[in-house]
Design a protein around this motif. Structure first.
Motif, PDB file in Angstrom:
ATOM      1  N   ILE A 139      -9.961   1.775  -1.108  1.00 49.11           N
ATOM      2  CA  ILE A 139      -9.336   2.113  -0.164  1.00 49.11           C
ATOM      3  C   ILE A 139      -9.579   4.699  -0.490  1.00 49.11           C
ATOM      4  O   ILE A 139      -9.816   5.555   0.330  1.00 49.11           O
ATOM      5  N   GLN A 140      -9.193   4.074  -2.158  1.00 50.72           N
ATOM      6  CA  GLN A 140      -8.930   5.823  -2.658  1.00 50.72           C
ATOM      7  C   GLN A 140     -10.528   6.806  -2.630  1.00 50.72           C
ATOM      8  O   GLN A 140     -10.623   7.870  -2.949  1.00 50.72           O
ATOM      9  N   VAL A 141     -11.545   5.588  -2.380  1.00 52.86           N
ATOM     10  CA  VAL A 141     -13.016   6.564  -2.128  1.00 52.86           C
ATOM     11  C   VAL A 141     -12.939   6.848  -1.164  1.00 52.86           C
ATOM     12  O   VAL A 141     -13.801   7.980  -0.588  1.00 52.86           O
ATOM     13  N   LEU A 142     -12.108   6.322   0.776  1.00 51.48           N
ATOM     14  CA  LEU A 142     -12.152   6.886   1.854  1.00 51.48           C
ATOM     15  C   LEU A 142     -10.731   8.285   1.429  1.00 51.48           C
ATOM     16  O   LEU A 142     -10.669   8.463   2.548  1.00 51.48           O
ATOM     17  N   GLU A 143     -10.337   7.436   1.052  1.00 51.98           N
ATOM     18  CA  GLU A 143      -8.941   9.045   0.545  1.00 51.98           C
ATOM     19  C   GLU A 143      -9.086   9.116  -0.891  1.00 51.98           C
ATOM     20  O   GLU A 143      -7.950   9.309  -1.912  1.00 51.98           O
ATOM     21  N   PRO A 144      -9.669   9.960  -1.237  1.00 52.00           N
ATOM     22  CA  PRO A 144     -10.053  10.711  -2.792  1.00 52.00           C
ATOM     23  C   PRO A 144      -8.699  11.449  -2.914  1.00 52.00           C
ATOM     24  O   PRO A 144      -8.778  11.426  -4.281  1.00 52.00           O
ATOM     25  N   ASP A 145      -7.981  12.018  -2.019  1.00 51.38           N
ATOM     26  CA  ASP A 145      -6.881  13.251  -2.619  1.00 51.38           C
ATOM     27  C   ASP A 145      -5.462  12.099  -2.641  1.00 51.38           C
ATOM     28  O   ASP A 145      -4.590  12.492  -3.414  1.00 51.38           O
ATOM     29  N   VAL A 146      -5.701  10.585  -2.565  1.00 53.43           N
ATOM     30  CA  VAL A 146      -4.913   9.468  -2.965  1.00 53.43           C
ATOM     31  C   VAL A 146      -4.604   9.065  -4.356  1.00 53.43           C
ATOM     32  O   VAL A 146      -5.724   8.336  -4.027  1.00 53.43           O
ATOM     33  N   SER A 147      -3.474   9.657  -4.810  1.00 48.62           N
ATOM     34  CA  SER A 147      -3.251   8.550  -5.637  1.00 48.62           C
ATOM     35  C   SER A 147      -2.407   7.916  -5.928  1.00 48.62           C
ATOM     36  O   SER A 147      -1.641   7.658  -5.182  1.00 48.62           O
ATOM     37  N   SER A 148      -1.915   7.544  -6.764  1.00 48.68           N
ATOM     38  CA  SER A 148      -1.013   5.679  -7.284  1.00 48.68           C
ATOM     39  C   SER A 148      -0.664   6.447  -8.132  1.00 48.68           C
ATOM     40  O   SER A 148      -0.165   7.322  -8.937  1.00 48.68           O
ATOM     41  N   CYS A 149       1.129   5.438  -7.326  1.00 47.23           N
ATOM     42  CA  CYS A 149       2.274   5.478  -8.520  1.00 47.23           C
ATOM     43  C   CYS A 149       2.686   5.926  -9.575  1.00 47.23           C
ATOM     44  O   CYS A 149       3.099   6.251  -9.925  1.00 47.23           O
ATOM     45  N   PHE A 150       1.352   5.652 -10.260  1.00 44.30           N
ATOM     46  CA  PHE A 150       1.045   5.099 -11.550  1.00 44.30           C
ATOM     47  C   PHE A 150      -0.032   6.170 -12.222  1.00 44.30           C
ATOM     48  O   PHE A 150       0.294   6.856 -13.211  1.00 44.30           O
ATOM     49  N   CYS A 151       0.417   7.165 -11.524  1.00 46.26           N
ATOM     50  CA  CYS A 151      -0.796   8.496 -12.233  1.00 46.26           C
ATOM     51  C   CYS A 151       0.685   9.556 -12.639  1.00 46.26           C
ATOM     52  O   CYS A 151       1.366   9.947 -11.827  1.00 46.26           O
ATOM     53  N   HIS A 152       0.376  10.219 -13.795  1.00 45.09           N
ATOM     54  CA  HIS A 152       0.802  11.267 -14.069  1.00 45.09           C
ATOM     55  C   HIS A 152       1.272  12.487 -13.678  1.00 45.09           C
ATOM     56  O   HIS A 152       1.907  13.043 -13.482  1.00 45.09           O
ATOM     57  N   ASP A 153      -0.456  12.004 -13.449  1.00 47.39           N
ATOM     58  CA  ASP A 153      -0.297  13.969 -12.962  1.00 47.39           C
ATOM     59  C   ASP A 153      -1.379  13.577 -11.336  1.00 47.39           C
ATOM     60  O   ASP A 153      -2.421  13.297 -11.985  1.00 47.39           O
ATOM     61  N   PRO A 167       1.093  -0.939  -0.072  1.00 43.81           N
ATOM     62  CA  PRO A 167      -0.190   0.091  -0.013  1.00 43.81           C
ATOM     63  C   PRO A 167       0.931   1.518  -0.355  1.00 43.81           C
ATOM     64  O   PRO A 167       0.742   2.531  -1.139  1.00 43.81           O
ATOM     65  N   ALA A 168       1.970   0.862   0.810  1.00 44.38           N
ATOM     66  CA  ALA A 168       2.339   2.095   0.752  1.00 44.38           C
ATOM     67  C   ALA A 168       3.814   2.603  -0.363  1.00 44.38           C
ATOM     68  O   ALA A 168       3.853   4.147  -0.798  1.00 44.38           O
ATOM     69  N   GLU A 169       3.895   1.363  -1.116  1.00 45.80           N
ATOM     70  CA  GLU A 169       4.349   1.836  -2.696  1.00 45.80           C
ATOM     71  C   GLU A 169       3.236   2.436  -3.445  1.00 45.80           C
ATOM     72  O   GLU A 169       3.562   3.443  -5.084  1.00 45.80           O
ATOM     73  N   PHE A 170       2.447   0.790  -3.401  1.00 40.96           N
ATOM     74  CA  PHE A 170       0.950   1.636  -4.521  1.00 40.96           C
ATOM     75  C   PHE A 170       0.442   3.174  -4.525  1.00 40.96           C
ATOM     76  O   PHE A 170       0.399   3.523  -5.540  1.00 40.96           O
ATOM     77  N   PHE A 171      -0.059   3.748  -3.293  1.00 39.90           N
ATOM     78  CA  PHE A 171      -0.174   4.451  -2.987  1.00 39.90           C
ATOM     79  C   PHE A 171       0.413   5.585  -1.883  1.00 39.90           C
ATOM     80  O   PHE A 171       0.455   5.773  -1.467  1.00 39.90           O
ATOM     81  N   PRO A 172       1.342   6.844  -2.719  1.00 38.51           N
ATOM     82  CA  PRO A 172       2.110   7.192  -1.561  1.00 38.51           C
ATOM     83  C   PRO A 172       1.819   8.084  -0.776  1.00 38.51           C
ATOM     84  O   PRO A 172       0.003   9.215  -1.796  1.00 38.51           O
ATOM     85  N   GLY A 173       1.915   8.558   0.355  1.00 37.84           N
ATOM     86  CA  GLY A 173       1.102   9.549   0.836  1.00 37.84           C
ATOM     87  C   GLY A 173      -0.088   8.405   1.526  1.00 37.84           C
ATOM     88  O   GLY A 173      -1.333   9.561   2.419  1.00 37.84           O
ATOM     89  N   THR A 174      -0.494   7.519   1.989  1.00 38.90           N
ATOM     90  CA  THR A 174      -2.246   7.251   2.600  1.00 38.90           C
ATOM     91  C   THR A 174      -1.699   6.191   4.012  1.00 38.90           C
ATOM     92  O   THR A 174      -0.533   6.884   4.066  1.00 38.90           O
ATOM     93  N   ASP A 175      -2.931   6.778   4.495  1.00 36.81           N
ATOM     94  CA  ASP A 175      -3.029   6.500   5.140  1.00 36.81           C
ATOM     95  C   ASP A 175      -2.894   4.637   5.959  1.00 36.81           C
ATOM     96  O   ASP A 175      -3.658   4.038   6.352  1.00 36.81           O
TER      97      ASP A 175
END
Length: 295
Positions: free
Chosen positions: A228-242, A24-32
């Motif tokens: 988990i991104q429904v609960l944390e909508p401001d957290v993007s994946s490491c694969f997002c370009h922006d 999770p920490a790698e896939f979603f930088p900044g996730t709780d």
């Protein structure tokens, strides 16, 4: 193989394979990470393997029958990629055959975006010539203009998910065959389906909205990789370009889905493969599993 009916549209899931690529920490930088633990009861094992600490994702294609046409959303990974480090995909034609669909029956292929795991079965190698040709000879393929420009080799720069081989193998043969429709802004597929841009994961990520007979769904591609991104909508994946733009697009789509009781169908969810969401103050929550999902 489970098909659900949404108004006048039938939707069948064609599974390719499951994968557990990153923590999770790698896939979603900044996730709780505490939020993952707090929601372990429903995140595991469908979306997260806590023992290995790996996010679980599925690779899949959605088969729609709408307005008398056979429509595919995304085509998965290539069976024989030329890209080092990219796994080979499942056998999409076999999966379609199990649903009673031959390649020649497909009328439309919608690529939500142009990452390798969404366009791999766009083409096949013609044995007699060794050249790549469209897998679906009678289909139009929908590509967004921002993604075609962003991933074209002439504009290619270093970055995650950007490979000239993907474009050369999976996009260029479609353009050369004259089977591509390149859209921008929005695109009406038929009376039930429409595409609109949701930039961020890629510049031209497209979301497909379904509205038919009082039923609503939104196929969001990689706007969401995990609930988990429904609960944390401001957290993007490491694969997002922006990542910031992806977060804005994600929040807009979740707002619409919550306000319209729409099924949210991402490209990579495991479990029931889709969720319903509701507003929760300024954020969102995941509703209990609905009957209209794929198990």
């Amino acid at each position: 193989m489970h098909t659900i009916e949404l108004g006048d549209v039938s939707v069948t899931r064609i599974g390719h394979f499951d994968n557990r690529p990153l923590s999770p920490a790698e896939f979603f930088p900044g996730t709780d990470l505490e939020l993952w633990e707090a929601n372990r009861s429903w995140l595991a094992p469908a979306h997260w393997d806590p023992q290995a600490d790996r996010v679980r994702i599925a690779v899949q294609t959605w088969l729609l029958r709408s307005g008398g046409r056979v429509i595919l959303i995304d085509t998965g990974l290539s069976p024989d990629p030329a890209r080092a480090g990219v796994p080979a995909g499942g056998d999409l034609p076999v999966g379609l055959a199990a649903a009673g669909v031959a390649p020649a029956d497909v009328d439309l292929v919608i690529c939500t975006h142009l990452h390798a795991d969404h366009v791999g079965w766009n083409t096949r190698v013609e044995p007699k010539t060794g050249q790549r040709v469209p897998t679906f000879p009678n289909a139009r393929y929908l590509f967004s203009r921002p993604d075609v420009d962003f991933f074209h080799p002439r504009n290619l720069a270093e970055g995650p998910g950007r490979s000239a081989a993907v474009f050369i193998e999976s996009i260029e043969p479609i353009l050369r065959a004259g089977q591509a429709t390149v859209w921008d802004g929005s695109y009406t597929v038929d009376e039930n389906l429409r595409l609109s841009l949701a930039p961020g994961h890629t510049p031209g990520l497209g979301v497909l909205t379904l509205e038919s007979g009082g039923a609503r769904a939104v196929f969001v591609g990689d706007l969401l990789h995990s609930p988990i991104q429904v609960l944390e909508p401001d957290v993007s994946s490491c694969f997002c370009h922006d990542p910031a733009a992806a977060a804005r697009s994600r929040r807009q789509v979740l707002e619409w889905a919550a306000d319209h009781n729409a099924l949210v169908v991402p490209a990579h969810f495991g479990g029931t493969h889709a969720v319903e969401v509701a507003r929760n103050g300024s954020g969102f929550t995941v509703l209990a599993d609905a009957e209209r999902t794929w198990r």
